[in-house]
Design an enzyme around this catalytic site. Structure first.
Site, PDB file in Angstrom:
ATOM      1  N   ASP A 144       0.936  -1.311   0.169  1.00  0.00           N
ATOM      2  CA  ASP A 144       0.022  -0.054   0.024  1.00  0.00           C
ATOM      3  C   ASP A 144       0.726   1.222   0.010  1.00  0.00           C
ATOM      4  OD1 ASP A 144      -2.346  -1.778   0.144  1.00  0.00           O
ATOM      5  OD2 ASP A 144      -2.237  -1.495   2.498  1.00  0.00           O
ATOM      6  N   LYS A 181       1.831   2.184  -4.995  1.00  0.00           N
ATOM      7  CA  LYS A 181       2.304   1.951  -6.331  1.00  0.00           C
ATOM      8  C   LYS A 181       1.486   1.982  -7.313  1.00  0.00           C
ATOM      9  CE  LYS A 181       2.377  -2.217  -4.521  1.00  0.00           C
ATOM     10  NZ  LYS A 181       2.071  -1.964  -2.987  1.00  0.00           N
ATOM     11  N   GLY A 239      -4.774  -4.380  -3.755  1.00  0.00           N
ATOM     12  CA  GLY A 239      -5.600  -3.113  -4.073  1.00  0.00           C
ATOM     13  C   GLY A 239      -4.771  -1.784  -4.513  1.00  0.00           C
ATOM     14  N   HIS A 240      -4.908  -1.635  -5.597  1.00  0.00           N
ATOM     15  CA  HIS A 240      -3.956  -0.338  -6.243  1.00  0.00           C
ATOM     16  C   HIS A 240      -4.997   0.895  -6.416  1.00  0.00           C
ATOM     17  CE1 HIS A 240      -0.254  -3.312  -7.230  1.00  0.00           C
ATOM     18  NE2 HIS A 240      -0.768  -3.477  -5.980  1.00  0.00           N
ATOM     19  N   GLN A 248       1.830  -6.182  -3.394  1.00  0.00           N
ATOM     20  CA  GLN A 248       2.452  -6.119  -1.835  1.00  0.00           C
ATOM     21  C   GLN A 248       3.655  -5.174  -1.812  1.00  0.00           C
ATOM     22  OE1 GLN A 248       1.482  -9.220  -3.409  1.00  0.00           O
ATOM     23  NE2 GLN A 248      -0.761  -8.575  -2.895  1.00  0.00           N
TER      24      GLN A 248
END
Ligand code: GDP
Ligand code: IMO
Ligand code: MG
Length: 441
Positions: free
Chosen positions: A32, A35, A59-60, A242
């Site tokens: 988080d 990225k 989750g980007h 990650q």
């Protein structure tokens, strides 16, 4: 295997105009780091964006104007026209989640078709993987990992045990159904042994066969496609998921994910060899966050309460409040070593705009010794006490700055110190979630 329509229909684009070379982007902390935002920013210069590990545990977040997109499996280049997104062989793909993501993007007006290729060798996340993830976490009780419960660990487990199903299996419905039934039978025995309910065959099989129909045209040998694209001069951006300390080998084991989140994972997860990679960018927040259990020496509830109070630092996948703390240079220095980080992108500097005194951990103390690198076992790591250096805060809004010189002097000193302590060149400073809220050095 038949030639798949989308791979054949990807237009023969001209080489990318700017020579950016092939870039691996990794998270330098516990995930988080921002990225998605940095990939979206860099996509201006790359024709191809590739995911190489992880699954929909990621989750980007990308913010375009007043629209927010959270991508879980699809690379963060999908919002840009003319860019090709590749889900590489190292990713574990939940076909139902991928179809939901494709449908969701199309509903928001984002075209998804020949611009998305899916490796035929990526392993599938099956319903029993999700159930096993849940059951194992429940059995662990207080010792749980705090997984996203997306079935990631069990899916990679089956891959290593050589019992997994792959996206290529979706191409033949009859043999897929047979493999599905056989694997379900065996996995149900494991579920029963854990005290969990076995899964019925239907409606799960029906749902997977329906997803297979949607995904089939995207499935291809992406290794051949990527090498062909490189030969045609396309620049590639390898989007890590990650972060370094969730890496299966180098992270705070067992409080990690089940893939190699560090730079090497980009090669094994795509079939692009190491000598074709030209640089590694490490993304890190100006402070530290972590979701789930495990060591976190610089954790500090005061900074957590402040950030949560601002509506920040809630998980993009599970919505869980992220644990927050001060910047940990012991961790980022070791991350620079493992990943071979050449350049740094520091995000969320604006999160510290109202903090009068900012701490940075420069070393750990453990059992009377000073450590410059983190210990490799989680128990010792959890007992480490941070040695802090304190910086003066700048106490003003940084979000309007567009050039480095426009940042307050104390903020410039702070980010330069983070880069110096980490040991890599500072290239990008992010002071907001949007594309323009970015400073390039
Ligand atoms: P990722 O998993 O590394 O892509 O990061 P996430 O999307 O899970 O979390 C990063 C969060 O920070 C998201 O909400 C982003 O929109 C946000 N973000 C990224 N960079 C910045 C920044 O510089 N400032 C602010 N305010 N938000 C940012
Ligand atoms: P992005 O790509 C932050 C964490 C989980 C848990 C551990 C194992 O958005 O940075 P898993 O479901 O992978 O077996 O969970 O890893 N985790 C993440 N934390 N960002 C992520 O991805 C994460 N993906 C997994 O919270 O602690
Ligand atoms: Mg995230």
């Amino acid at each position: 295997m038949k030639i798949t329509p989308f791979a054949a229909r990807v237009p023969r684009l001209r080489p990318d105009p700017i020579i950016m070379a092939n870039t691996i982007l990794v998270g330098a902390q516990w995930g988080d780091e921002g990225k998605g935002k940095i990939i979206d920013f860099l996509t201006d210069e790359a024709g191809v964006v590739v995911r190489t590990q992880g699954g929909n545990n990621a989750g980007h977040t990308i913010v375009h104007g007043n629209k927010k997109f959270v991508l879980h499996l699809i690379p963060s280049g999908i919002l840009r026209r003319g860019k090709i997104c590749v889900i590489g062989n190292g990713v574990v793909v939940d076909p139902l989640a991928l179809v939901t993501e494709i449908t969701g993007l199309r509903k928001k007006g984002v075209p998804v078709g020949a611009n998305l290729l899916l490796s035929d060798s990526a392993h599938l996340v099956m319903p029993w993987h999700r159930a096993l993830d849940e059951a194992r976490e429940q059995r662990k009780g207080r010792n749980k990992i705090g997984t996203t419960k997306r079935g990631i660990g069990p899916a990679y487990g089956d891959k290593a045990a050589r019992t997994g199903l792959r996206t290529g299996d979706l191409l033949d419905a009859v043999s897929f159904a047979a493999k599905f039934k056989a694997r379900l039978r065996e996995s149900n025995a494991v579920l029963r042994s854990l005290g969990a309910k076995p899964l019925p065959l239907q409606p799960a099989l029906r749902h997977y066969l329906a997803a297979a129909k949607v995904l089939r045209p995207h499935i291809t040998n992406t290794v051949v496609w990527l090498h062909d694209a490189m030969a045609r001069g396309r620049n590639m951006l390898f989007e890590g998921a990650q972060g370094t300390y969730l890496d299966l080998d180098h992270g705070t084991y067992p409080f990690v994910t089940s893939s190699n989140t560090t730079a090497g994972g980009a090669c094994t997860g795509s079939g692009v060899p190491p000598h074709r990679m030209d640089r590694v960018i490490g993304v890190m927040k100006a402070y530290t966050t972590r979701v789930g259990e495990g060591p976190f020496p610089t954790e500090d509830d005061t900074i957590g309460e402040m950030l949560h109070g601002m509506g920040r630092e809630f998980g993009a996948t599970t919505g869980r409040a992220r644990r927050c703390g001060w910047f940990d240079a012991v961790a980022t220095r070791y991350a620079a070593m493992i990943n071979g980080i050449d350049e740094l992108a520091i995000t969320n500097l604006d999160g510290l705009d109202r903090v009068p005194r900012i701490k940075v951990c420069t070393a750990y103390r453990l059992d009377g010794k000073t450590l410059k690198h983190p210990p490799t076992d989680a128990d010792s790591w959890a007992r480490c006490r941070p040695v802090y250096r304190t910086f003066r805060g700048w106490m003003q809004d940084t979000s309007k700055a567009r050039r480095f010189a426009q940042l307050p002097p104390a903020a410039r000193t702070y980010v330069k110190a983070l880069a110096g302590l980490t040991g890599a060149k500072l290239r990008i400073v992010s002071i907001g979630a949007g594309h323009d809220e970015t400073i390039r050095l």
